[in-house]
Design an enzyme around this catalytic site. Structure first.
Site, PDB file in Angstrom:
ATOM      1  N   HIS A  56      45.918  -3.443   4.515  1.00  0.00           N
ATOM      2  CA  HIS A  56      45.345  -4.764   4.327  1.00  0.00           C
ATOM      3  C   HIS A  56      45.413  -5.180   2.869  1.00  0.00           C
ATOM      4  O   HIS A  56      45.569  -4.351   1.981  1.00  0.00           O
ATOM      5  CB  HIS A  56      43.886  -4.807   4.808  1.00  0.00           C
ATOM      6  N   CYS A 115      33.284  -0.016   1.415  1.00  0.00           N
ATOM      7  CA  CYS A 115      34.549   0.225   0.729  1.00  0.00           C
ATOM      8  C   CYS A 115      34.790  -0.936  -0.228  1.00  0.00           C
ATOM      9  O   CYS A 115      34.139  -1.978  -0.116  1.00  0.00           O
ATOM     10  CB  CYS A 115      35.710   0.363   1.722  1.00  0.00           C
TER      11      CYS A 115
END
Length: 650
Positions: free
Chosen positions: A67, A193
């Protein structure tokens, strides 16, 4: 918004072929581009690869979710493929990846899509769901499987919400009686994250699934890009047998003081959830006594090393710099405008008296600028010792600004203030618990202030003030050749890592040069060299794309105008995509061109009173015609070198 709203038929390949990780990413990016969600395919791909360097997005169980969140994305989207033979994707479990989902997220705009992506992350942790996807024969069937599973998940979440709403509301600090009487042991967790898109939610799902298998009740707080969800209450923390903090970014942890806590990376929440939970159940997790323990002596689940001392110091410094910059830039530009409206008195004691507007701008800008050092030291201290360290740090910064030690003294004050509070916390940890309430309101402020005053007044200020005087005299006595060399070095530093530590070091040095020994803002040749060095790389790359079209791909040339604008706006980071893809042929020419511009700026005696760059402050640059000449020469040198050494791309 549903998952299928982000995933389109043309972005799905159920029979993909990829020899390795790079080939897999190439194919996924092609699929994403086919959906029309990207404005710059190559720039997006570079961001995906940069994310992989931070850690593989192959999460195990045959799944990979690469991503990127970037300006190269105009609308959120998904691309997916299946590689039947598998790909060595450096996954967390060291097994091949078969099922891929690529995420494209825009750098700004609303975050509605993040909730959708979190649902996808949770679905992928289900074995049956993954098997159904692997068995799909067509893209339509593939999307139907996803839509059906998401509908079931939403229905289940709706039922859970209704059930939670029907339960009696309890005070935040009141233990949950029903949960306490439950036969299941209760633990709490936090996952986060850096991007907050996938790993955050997948770690949460993995912990929840594993807890269910082990007959353990768990509540997981997710700290993602869309905000904190399922937040732990004081009651949750109080009744938890232990806490798992699986995070790759800072989250609030002082609320866990007195509990047994495991600090680990988010990947371990996905990779070894059973080990984490079992560590809590076995009573092997250490007792958490404060943030400093997590930062310096935390026992991590897999024995990984804590952050290096150098990295910690850099993070604390950047926390201070980031909070300082609004005061520096806002105040500095107002002072620069005052110069513009009262140029006849610039550099004299009468500066600001020429007209009311100039006096107003000088007063307000000077007030903001005078807060630069206290804010810098205060937030460095707070990064180290949390809130109790903020006040001693700020006062230390004021003492530095009034005691002659200036910018360097404020740096010392920040670190001293933070570590003084950590020392006091350790000393006062021996006091009875009944005295905990007076620590933050009496002991830390009073003793921290007294100690900071002693250290700054008698230890830091005297030698640092002498150093500042020596440095100022040395800079003032520099010969023309020495000044040119200094400008050459500073300009080059601004173009080595394009916004990284070296760039920031040069910028901070330039900002410090805007203060004279009495703490007032002045016009600086050092700042002028720093500013011009930061402008060269994007403009030089844009000019090279015009002069040497064959040395750049069509996609790269689409950013020509953007790079001109970024360079003229003092946004050096515009060069990053080019430097990342071809560092050998981009960084040296840019550094040389920026160094030449910085040297010429010094040679021509150009100065600037504002701690910012770009065309916005050209009106207050002293000797601006030659400043433009210096910029043009540096840009041309860099552009010609790029054209000379870079290989043809088309």
């Amino acid at each position: 918004m549903r998952i299928v709203d982000l995933l389109h038929r043309e972005s799905i390949d159920l029979q993909a072929v990829a020899a390795d990780k790079n080939a897999a990413i190439d194919r996924l990016v092609d699929l994403m581009a086919a959906s029309g969600n990207l404005t710059d395919k190559e720039a997006y791909k570079k961001c995906v690869l940069a994310r992989e360097k931070e850690g593989s997005t192959g999460i195990g169980e045959g799944i990979a979710i690469p991503h990127a969140k970037t300006d190269a994305v105009k609308a959120p989207g998904l691309a997916s493929m299946i590689v039947r033979n598998g790909v060595d994707y450096e996954s967390l479990d060291d097994e091949p990846a078969y099922l891929f989902f690529l995420i494209a997220a825009p750098a700004d705009g609303n975050n509605v899509h993040l909730e959708v992506l979190s649902r996808l992350s949770r679905l992928l942790m289900d074995d049956v769901f993954r098997e159904n996807l692997m068995n799909a024969k067509t893209a339509e069937e593939y999307m139907t499987i996803i839509d059906t599973a998401e509908t079931a998940q939403l229905a289940a979440e709706g039922q859970e919400t209704k059930a939670a709403q029907s339960e009696p509301v309890q005070a935040a600090d009141t233990p949950d009686t029903a949960a306490t009487e439950s036969p299941k042991l209760f633990i709490a967790a936090v996952t986060a994250c850096p991007t907050g898109i996938t790993h955050t939610y997948m770690a949460a799902e993995a912990l929840e699934h594993q807890a269910e298998k082990m007959n353990v009740s768990i509540k997981v707080e997710t700290n993602g890009s869309s905000g904190v969800k399922n937040q732990l209450t004081a009651s949750d923390i109080q009744r938890a047998a232990g806490i798992i903090v699986a995070c790759d970014k800072d989250v609030p942890i002082q609320r866990f003081v007195g509990k047994t806590v495991i600090f680990t990376k988010v990947a371990n929440g996905i990779k070894i959830p059973e080990e984490l939970i079992q560590t809590i159940l076995d009573g092997k997790a250490p007792l958490f006594q404060g943030k400093e323990e997590a930062a310096h002596t935390a026992v991590l689940a897999d024995g990984e090393e804590t952050e290096s001392a150098g990295r910690q110091i850099y993070k604390h410094l950047m926390n201070g710099v980031s909070h300082m910059l609004p005061f520096v830039i806002g105040g500095g530009i107002l002072i620069a405008l005052a110069f513009l409206f009262d140029m006849q008195h610039a550099g004299t004691a009468q500066f600001g008296t020429g007209m009311p507007l100039a006096a107003f701008l000088k007063q307000i800008g000077g007030l903001a600028f005078s807060m630069m050092l206290p804010i810098l030291s205060g937030y460095i201290a707070m990064s180290i010792g949390e809130r109790p360290a903020l006040m001693p740090g700020i006062v230390g910064g004021f003492l530095a600004s009034t005691g002659g030690s200036g910018f360097f003294g404020a740096l010392f004050a920040g670190f001293i203030g933070g570590y003084l509070i950590l020392l006091l916390k350790k000393i006062f940890s021996r006091l009875p618990n009944a005295l905990d309430g007076i620590k933050p309101i009496l002991l830390y402020p009073v003793l921290g202030l007294v100690l900071m005053g002693i250290v700054m007044t008698y230890i830091i200020n005297p030698p640092t003030a002498l150093f500042n005087t020596w440095l100022s005299d040395m800079l003032n006595s520099m010969t023309t050749s020495s000044r040119i060399l200094l400008g050459f070095i500073l300009g080059g530093m601004m173009s080595i890592d394009f916004g990284g530590p070296i760039n920031k070091a040069a910028y901070v040095f330039g900002t410090a040069s805007l203060l004279n020994t009495s703490g007032e803002a002045v016009s600086s040749g050092i700042m002028a060299s720093v500013m011009i060095g930061g402008m060269v790389p994007p403009i030089a790359i844009a000019l090279a794309m015009l002069l040497f079209k064959g040395k750049f791909t069509p996609k790269e040339r689409q950013s020509t105008i953007t790079n001109f604008i970024m360079g003229l706006s003092f946004i050096t980071e515009g060069a990053i995509p080019f430097a990342a893809s071809d560092p050998v042929h981009i960084i040296p020419p840019c550094a040389i061109g920026a160094a030449v511009a910085g040297a010429l700026s010094m040679l021509f005696g150009c100065t600037v009173p504002a701690p910012h760059g770009g065309i916005f402050v050209f009106g207050v640059v002293v000797n601006w015609p030659m400043y433009l000449v210096s910029l043009a020469v540096g840009v041309i040198v860099a552009a010609l070198l790029i054209g000379l050494i870079r290989r043809k791309q088309v």
